[in-house]
Design an enzyme around this catalytic site. Structure first.
Site: not given
Ligand code: NAD
Length: 245
Positions: A13, A20, A63, A157, A159
């Protein structure tokens, strides 16, 4: 399902797509949102924003690579809210440098723990809680367009995202049995901190497409919650082609 007056839990979050989604839920009239992340500063600032928007916020630092912590946050969220209506299992990481096959072993394992196992445990316990309270619910899992292709630089990733999709599709019967809809979203490249903008393997794709915004993805999450016909399936959010120079 209408979002107004409902309760929700969102993982990942603090930043990007999760942040968002939380703001979208608050703006749509959600009553109480549980914010989960490993980044405590991000949680605190978001909780203040949510409360300003008029919703109640509870933040829980965890975590999610540790299944016990996933279970614990769901137990605390259930008692704090009186039962969750929506869950967005969204936290995720990439393996990072160096690329496969020189990948750091612990990072490769963490990708599966956070992206896949935490999502499975979270979905499983949310279903148990919703059934116990006799509540309908919506669970949305963040997969990726990476679920439809190969990623030679980061196969863990890839997988994990394939696995999220397979798990989510397998949850289809729960809609009819328990009125619990489990769905996946498959975003294209979205402008957040996870994107390895400097990685040579990503450069060609970045040149070809327009990068999405986290709000683009949050709007799709809202659409899925509201559309009671969607279950055991995915919604893909493709990148539009880059504008011609
Ligand atoms: N940004 C992209 O292009 C994209 C595309 C497809 C899918 N995604 C997926 O969207 C999801 C959100 O990612 P994002 O793009 O907002 O990136 P982001 O890095 O901004 O957000 C990821 C969040 O996960 C938290 N996080 C990481 N490890 C953690 C843990 N061990 N415990 C608790 N929280 C943890 C981080 O602190 C961060 O707030 C992810 O699953 C990502 O794989 C992102």
């Amino acid at each position: 399902m209408d979002i107004k007056g409902k309760t929700a839990l969102v993982t990942g979050a603090s930043a990007g797509i999760g942040r968002a989604t939380v703001k979208m839920l608050a703006a749509s009239g959600a009553a109480h949102i549980v914010l989960v992340d490993i980044d405590e500063a991000g949680l605190k600032s978001l909780a203040a924003e949510v409360e300003q928007q008029g919703a109640k916020a509870t933040w829980l630092r965890a975590d999610l690579s540790k299944p016990d912590e996933v279970i614990s946050i769901f137990e605390r969220a259930d008692s704090a809210t009186g039962g969750l209506d929506f869950v967005h299992n969204n936290a995720g990481i990439m393996t990072g440098q160096p690329d496969f096959p020189d990948t750091v072993m612990s990072k490769m394992i963490a990708v599966i723990q956070i992206n896949l196992i935490a999502m499975m445990v979270g979905t499983r316990i949310a279903i148990e809680q919703m059934r116990k309270r006799g509540k309908p619910g919506v669970i949305i899992n963040t997969s990726s367009v990476a679920a439809f292709s190969t990623m030679p630089a980061d196969p863990a990733y890839s997988a994990s995202k394939h696995g999220i999709l397979a798990f989510t599709r397998s949850c289809l019967p729960l809609a009819e049995k328990f009125n619990i809809r489990v769905m996946a979203i498959c975003p294209g490249i979205t402008d957040t901190a996870i994107v390895p903008y400097d990685a040579p393997w990503l450069k060609p794709a970045l040149e070809r497409v327009k990068v999405l915004s986290p709000d683009d993805i949050a709007r799709v999450v809202a659409d899925i919650i509201r559309d009671d016909s969607l279950a055991g399936d995915q919604v893909t959010i493709q990148n539009a082609p880059a504008a011609a120079a």
